[in-house]
Design a protein around this motif. Structure first.
Motif, PDB file in Angstrom:
ATOM      1  N   UNK A 182       8.368 -45.309  -6.711  1.00 43.15           N
ATOM      2  CA  UNK A 182       9.276 -44.541  -5.851  1.00 43.15           C
ATOM      3  C   UNK A 182       8.569 -44.090  -4.585  1.00 43.15           C
ATOM      4  N   UNK A 183       7.267 -43.745  -4.699  1.00 40.55           N
ATOM      5  CA  UNK A 183       6.503 -43.382  -3.507  1.00 40.55           C
ATOM      6  C   UNK A 183       6.420 -44.526  -2.517  1.00 40.55           C
ATOM      7  N   UNK A 184       6.259 -45.749  -3.018  1.00 37.39           N
ATOM      8  CA  UNK A 184       6.247 -46.924  -2.146  1.00 37.39           C
ATOM      9  C   UNK A 184       7.604 -47.108  -1.468  1.00 37.39           C
ATOM     10  N   UNK A 185       8.677 -46.857  -2.214  1.00 37.28           N
ATOM     11  CA  UNK A 185      10.019 -46.993  -1.644  1.00 37.28           C
ATOM     12  C   UNK A 185      10.240 -45.977  -0.531  1.00 37.28           C
ATOM     13  N   UNK A 243      16.616 -40.079  -9.463  1.00 41.75           N
ATOM     14  CA  UNK A 243      15.865 -38.852  -9.188  1.00 41.75           C
ATOM     15  C   UNK A 243      14.384 -39.127  -8.958  1.00 41.75           C
ATOM     16  N   UNK A 244      13.828 -40.203  -9.536  1.00 39.05           N
ATOM     17  CA  UNK A 244      12.402 -40.488  -9.382  1.00 39.05           C
ATOM     18  C   UNK A 244      12.013 -40.663  -7.915  1.00 39.05           C
ATOM     19  N   UNK A 245      12.870 -41.289  -7.124  1.00 40.10           N
ATOM     20  CA  UNK A 245      12.614 -41.418  -5.685  1.00 40.10           C
ATOM     21  C   UNK A 245      13.189 -40.241  -4.907  1.00 40.10           C
ATOM     22  N   UNK A 304       1.584 -49.458   7.111  1.00 40.45           N
ATOM     23  CA  UNK A 304       0.517 -49.535   6.131  1.00 40.45           C
ATOM     24  C   UNK A 304       0.672 -48.539   5.000  1.00 40.45           C
ATOM     25  N   UNK A 305       1.590 -47.537   5.141  1.00 39.83           N
ATOM     26  CA  UNK A 305       1.741 -46.538   4.095  1.00 39.83           C
ATOM     27  C   UNK A 305       2.363 -47.099   2.831  1.00 39.83           C
ATOM     28  N   UNK A 306       2.943 -48.302   2.896  1.00 37.62           N
ATOM     29  CA  UNK A 306       3.599 -48.866   1.729  1.00 37.62           C
ATOM     30  C   UNK A 306       2.696 -49.799   0.943  1.00 37.62           C
ATOM     31  N   UNK A 325      -1.411 -40.531   6.067  1.00 42.32           N
ATOM     32  CA  UNK A 325      -0.979 -41.827   5.553  1.00 42.32           C
ATOM     33  C   UNK A 325      -0.988 -41.880   4.020  1.00 42.32           C
ATOM     34  N   UNK A 326      -1.623 -40.891   3.364  1.00 46.72           N
ATOM     35  CA  UNK A 326      -1.655 -40.862   1.904  1.00 46.72           C
ATOM     36  C   UNK A 326      -0.623 -39.896   1.306  1.00 46.72           C
ATOM     37  N   UNK A 327       0.004 -39.080   2.142  1.00 45.55           N
ATOM     38  CA  UNK A 327       0.914 -38.067   1.610  1.00 45.55           C
ATOM     39  C   UNK A 327       2.090 -38.651   0.832  1.00 45.55           C
TER      40      UNK A 327
END
Length: 403
Positions: free
Chosen positions: A69-72, A121-123, A203-205, A342-344
């Motif tokens: 979900x973080x990648x999405x 809800x996960x994303x 690049x954040x993904x 970029x890591x948040x």
């Protein structure tokens, strides 16, 4: 740490106010469903274990899918993920009463629909917090205050939603309450549609940044300790939440109004706590605020196991929840601000997984425990665990050379 005295209040941002309004409206509907759906299962099946399975099915996808979900969120942006999540949640909530009217709602189908809500809800959860930071200044005190105000909207909904739900359940039936939940998500999506888009960082993904986000969380002593405490509260507080309808059924003659008022007390106490945290956020460092909140919650939780009238139990529940924002708001602000930008989007979902990873187990086990043990015995164990979490947070404050 920056001093936020010269920084304007988050509420001065019209975009922030729209995010808060969307959160409040959708949360009112969600909190009505939080009472209506388990109450429907408990009353039709008579089984606390089945009720626990409903909570389990909804919460289980959150830790399992938090990293993807973080990648999405990093790829699509917080605004788009939140709007799509609102529309998907509206559709799933409306599906339950539709299938029930058509006599096509076996228990396994209900679990699948509830699991679908958990997948959304996960994303949705991490996207909401990222969307919040896009509308205010990235100052530690301001973000902590903003998160506290955000939780004020959520916890006020926890006060209003169950109380309204108790009335509507008695008048129209539990499943009809889900229509209100579906409508609230549609309104939330409409409010967020007009927000300006924010460009995403390509690049954040990447999977590399996801791995780096995990490493950063475990290497940073403050974030690591906060995650450990969050894991403890993620295990304990679902047990308390699940205990409330069980108590209403066993002690207060299965009165849906009593169940509604107990859940409303949960939200009311949290709402009061968020208001206090919003005022203290610029004066007390996040670790000290979290430690104070953890100690206060642990002390009051020792009062929950005692058999008492519904009025005093409401006050006890409200008092215990009043201290929780003192833990959650500082923890969330640190997760958002300590990592590099970029890591948040990748650190926060890992933290969310720490909060939610034990919740599915807690809901499943608690449902079984309530069938074999008294509510007072289970809640005593919760008080012991909360005291240990408070010691972890106190250790963070007392550690020499704390960052």
């Amino acid at each position: 740490m920056t001093t936020a005295t010269a920084v304007r209040s988050p509420l001065r941002s019209p975009q922030f106010r729209r995010v808060i309004a969307a959160e409040f409206i959708s949360s009112v509907g969600t909190q009505m469903t939080t009472l209506a759906l388990p109450w429907f299962v408990l009353m039709t099946s008579g089984s606390p274990a089945r009720m626990g399975l409903v909570f389990l099915a909804q919460i289980l996808p959150v830790p399992l899918l938090s990293m993807p979900a973080g990648l999405l969120v990093a790829r699509w942006g917080a605004r788009r993920v939140t709007i799509v999540g609102d529309l998907c949640s509206a559709t799933l909530a409306a599906t339950v009463p539709v299938l029930y009217v058509a006599d096509l709602l076996p228990f396994w189908a209900l679990l699948l629909i509830v699991a679908g809500i958990g997948c959304v809800a996960s994303a949705y959860l991490s996207a909401q917090r990222m969307l919040l930071t896009e509308t205010i200044d990235l100052d530690e005190g301001v973000v902590t205050a903003g998160n506290a105000l955000f939780e004020t909207a959520t916890s006020t909904a926890r006060l209003v939603g169950p109380a309204i739900a108790g009335f509507f359940i008695a008048q129209f039936g539990a499943l009809n309450v889900l229509w209100i939940d579906a409508a609230s998500f549609v309104v939330s999506a409409a409010l967020l549609t007009g927000l300006p888009r924010r460009a995403t960082t390509p690049q954040a993904s990447s999977a590399h940044n996801m791995t780096e986000g995990v490493r950063y969380l475990f290497k940073d002593p403050v974030l690591r300790t906060m995650s450990l405490a969050a894991l403890g509260y993620g295990t304990l507080m679902p047990v308390v939440l699940l205990a409330l309808p069980v108590i209403a059924k066993s002690r207060y003659d299965a009165d849906p109004h009593a169940a509604g008022w107990l859940l409303a007390a949960w939200g009311g106490g949290t709402a009061l706590g968020t208001v206090v945290v919003a005022r203290l956020a610029r004066k007390i460092s996040p670790p000290r605020l979290a430690a104070a909140g953890g100690v206060g919650a642990a002390v009051v939780l020792w009062l929950l196991p005692w058999d008492q009238p519904v009025t005093t139990l409401m006050l006890t529940v409200a008092a215990s929840c009043m201290f929780l924002p003192g833990v959650t708001a500082p923890a969330v602000s640190l997760m958002m601000l300590r990592p590099p930008e970029h890591l948040r989007p990748h650190v926060f979902p890992v933290f969310g997984a720490a909060v939610f990873v034990a919740s599915p187990i807690a809901y499943g086990v608690a449902g079984v425990l309530f069938e074999h043990l008294s509510v007072g015995t289970v809640l005593t164990a919760v008080a012991v665990g909360a005291s240990l979490c408070a010691l972890v947070l106190l250790n963070l404050v007392r550690r020499p050379g704390r960052p």
